[in-house]
Design a protein around this motif. Sequence first.
Motif, PDB file in Angstrom:
ATOM      1  N   LEU A 123       7.620 -14.517  -7.724  1.00  9.77           N
ATOM      2  CA  LEU A 123       7.189 -14.577  -9.036  1.00  9.77           C
ATOM      3  C   LEU A 123       8.307 -13.916  -9.765  1.00  9.77           C
ATOM      4  CD1 LEU A 123       3.657 -12.647  -8.661  1.00  9.77           C
ATOM      5  CD2 LEU A 123       4.070 -15.109  -9.243  1.00  9.77           C
ATOM      6  N   ALA A 124       8.272 -14.662 -11.340  1.00  9.43           N
ATOM      7  CA  ALA A 124       9.502 -14.273 -11.901  1.00  9.43           C
ATOM      8  C   ALA A 124       9.221 -14.292 -13.452  1.00  9.43           C
ATOM      9  CB  ALA A 124      10.931 -15.074 -11.380  1.00  9.43           C
ATOM     10  N   SER A 125      10.001 -13.986 -14.304  1.00  6.78           N
ATOM     11  CA  SER A 125       9.810 -14.029 -15.518  1.00  6.78           C
ATOM     12  C   SER A 125      10.490 -15.469 -16.143  1.00  6.78           C
ATOM     13  CB  SER A 125      10.679 -12.840 -16.374  1.00  6.78           C
ATOM     14  OG  SER A 125      10.008 -11.677 -16.443  1.00  6.78           O
ATOM     15  N   GLU A 126      11.227 -16.021 -15.394  1.00 10.26           N
ATOM     16  CA  GLU A 126      11.854 -17.238 -15.728  1.00 10.26           C
ATOM     17  C   GLU A 126      12.465 -18.075 -14.663  1.00 10.26           C
ATOM     18  OE1 GLU A 126      15.050 -17.384 -18.912  1.00 10.26           O
ATOM     19  OE2 GLU A 126      14.459 -15.315 -19.396  1.00 10.26           O
ATOM     20  N   THR A 127      12.394 -19.482 -14.854  1.00 12.15           N
ATOM     21  CA  THR A 127      12.710 -20.188 -13.802  1.00 12.15           C
ATOM     22  C   THR A 127      14.373 -20.120 -13.172  1.00 12.15           C
ATOM     23  OG1 THR A 127      13.558 -21.887 -15.158  1.00 12.15           O
ATOM     24  CG2 THR A 127      10.991 -21.859 -14.295  1.00 12.15           C
ATOM     25  N   CYS A 128      14.978 -19.634 -14.189  1.00 10.14           N
ATOM     26  CA  CYS A 128      16.490 -19.404 -13.883  1.00 10.14           C
ATOM     27  C   CYS A 128      16.501 -18.300 -12.550  1.00 10.14           C
ATOM     28  CB  CYS A 128      17.231 -18.850 -14.850  1.00 10.14           C
ATOM     29  SG  CYS A 128      16.934 -17.474 -15.580  1.00 10.14           S
ATOM     30  N   ALA A 129      15.542 -17.518 -12.771  1.00 10.90           N
ATOM     31  CA  ALA A 129      15.464 -16.504 -11.477  1.00 10.90           C
ATOM     32  C   ALA A 129      15.199 -16.851 -10.140  1.00 10.90           C
ATOM     33  CB  ALA A 129      14.797 -15.224 -11.602  1.00 10.90           C
ATOM     34  N   LEU A 130      14.403 -18.033 -10.040  1.00  8.67           N
ATOM     35  CA  LEU A 130      13.895 -18.698  -9.010  1.00  8.67           C
ATOM     36  C   LEU A 130      15.262 -19.684  -8.302  1.00  8.67           C
ATOM     37  CD1 LEU A 130      10.567 -20.401 -10.028  1.00  8.67           C
ATOM     38  CD2 LEU A 130      11.190 -18.102  -8.761  1.00  8.67           C
TER      39      LEU A 130
END
Length: 494
Positions: free
Chosen positions: A213-220
């Motif tokens: 789970l992440a605030s933004e897709t860039c962290a995925l």
Amino acid sequence: MKPFLADPFDSDSLHEECGVFGVIGVADAASFVALGLHALQHRGQEAGGIYAHDPEQGFNGAHRFGYVRDNFTKAEVISTLPGPLAIGHVRYSTAGTKANTAIRDVQPFFGEFAMGGCAIAHNGNITNATALRRELIERGSIFQSSSDSECIIHLMARSIQRNLAERLKDALRRVEGAFSVIAMTRTKLIGVRDPLGVRPLVLGRVGDDGYALASETCALDIIGAEFVREIEPGEMVVISPGKVESSRPFAPAGSRFCIFEHVYFSRPDSIIGGRSVYETRRQIGVELAREAPIEADLVCAVPDSGTPAAIGYAQESGIPFGMGIIRNQYMGRTFIEPTDQIRNMGVRLKLNVNRALIQGKRVVLVDDSVVRGTTSRKIKDMILDAGAAEVHFRIASPPTAWPCFYGVDTPDRGKLLAAQMTPAEMRDWIGVDSLAFVSLDGLYRAAGEAGGRKNDCPQYCDACFSGDYPVAPSDQIERGFQMLEGSETAHAAE
């Protein structure tokens, strides 16, 4: 330890307050979280923390001031956070005392309950935190921090539900405002968004059985996770290895995602609502060029957040784009203790004008926003000192005239330039040849809403521009904040 210094040269910008990241079903989960937080560093650069759980060693946490790269890339720290489940948080201050930030204010927060421990990380702001805190203290709760997020732990402690996920639901039903929460128990990773979905939260798949789970897709992207979907407004997901269970703890409400995520907060390589943030920002520049054309020789961005909009403005207007301002990428936020002499150098320590390109030109400067206006004046002076013939500001958001109470570090309304002046007065005060902001409808069109803003039921939270608050800021009203007369939320608050 001395608190990490906020950037003394960056006081004229809006700051998102937090980034959250969690992962389950992978070996050395804390290492994955550290990478995810590194990708979310733009959302909070003051401090960070990680909690992890290992079946043999239990819960372990680490909290540090400063950058993720300076704290959580060290083996001696990560080795203290073993286990296949971890969550993390990067922050600026929201509720609490910013000047006196203590390590106890750094999330994730942890609570030990009868059915086991639980750590939580919260992005957003609780608008009734003062009232909740007062009630909880009167009933015997002992707070360890000044953060509004700690209320969630105490509300969970007072719930009579039999498992931690249900206790978290109970707690969040008492909370008003904006929240994207990531929590972890001994065996579960939990994600929740508030009913309006003001703050972002996304779900990714890691390997065969892992999830993130992440605030933004860039962290995925940084951990090689596959983007699955956004957590929907008002949704809770309870995740175990290989399994995601979804529920709806709150009454249905229309989505009011923060539109400033499109303008500034999110990284341009992230995806929001199936749409590239970069493309939205480029399209804002296109809208600006249509709404506020000007005869000029060069379009320049105020780096870095103004760059996509400047490219869009140049493409639509036919005016060449050039790198007229160069950012010093290596000036850390701690830099040096700022003396008055250093402080007076202001933005020159961060930005430098490409004099050979600027000299003699009529320049269009594209920036993301104007807050107090002080930085805009300094940049204008730099451009003129470099020999520009004219300076025209184009702003990739409407005038920021109202404070945000949902997790953004906005000054008091009295310090917002657009709350005190008309655009023409702002132009004269900044001292530029022309100044124009993208319209609210233009911003909505750039974000993919072809018909613009639906005034009777806005598609986004745009309170910082419109004064239309989707959730009444109870604590602020109690302190005397005056909402926009005639707004729907103001009537509800009455």
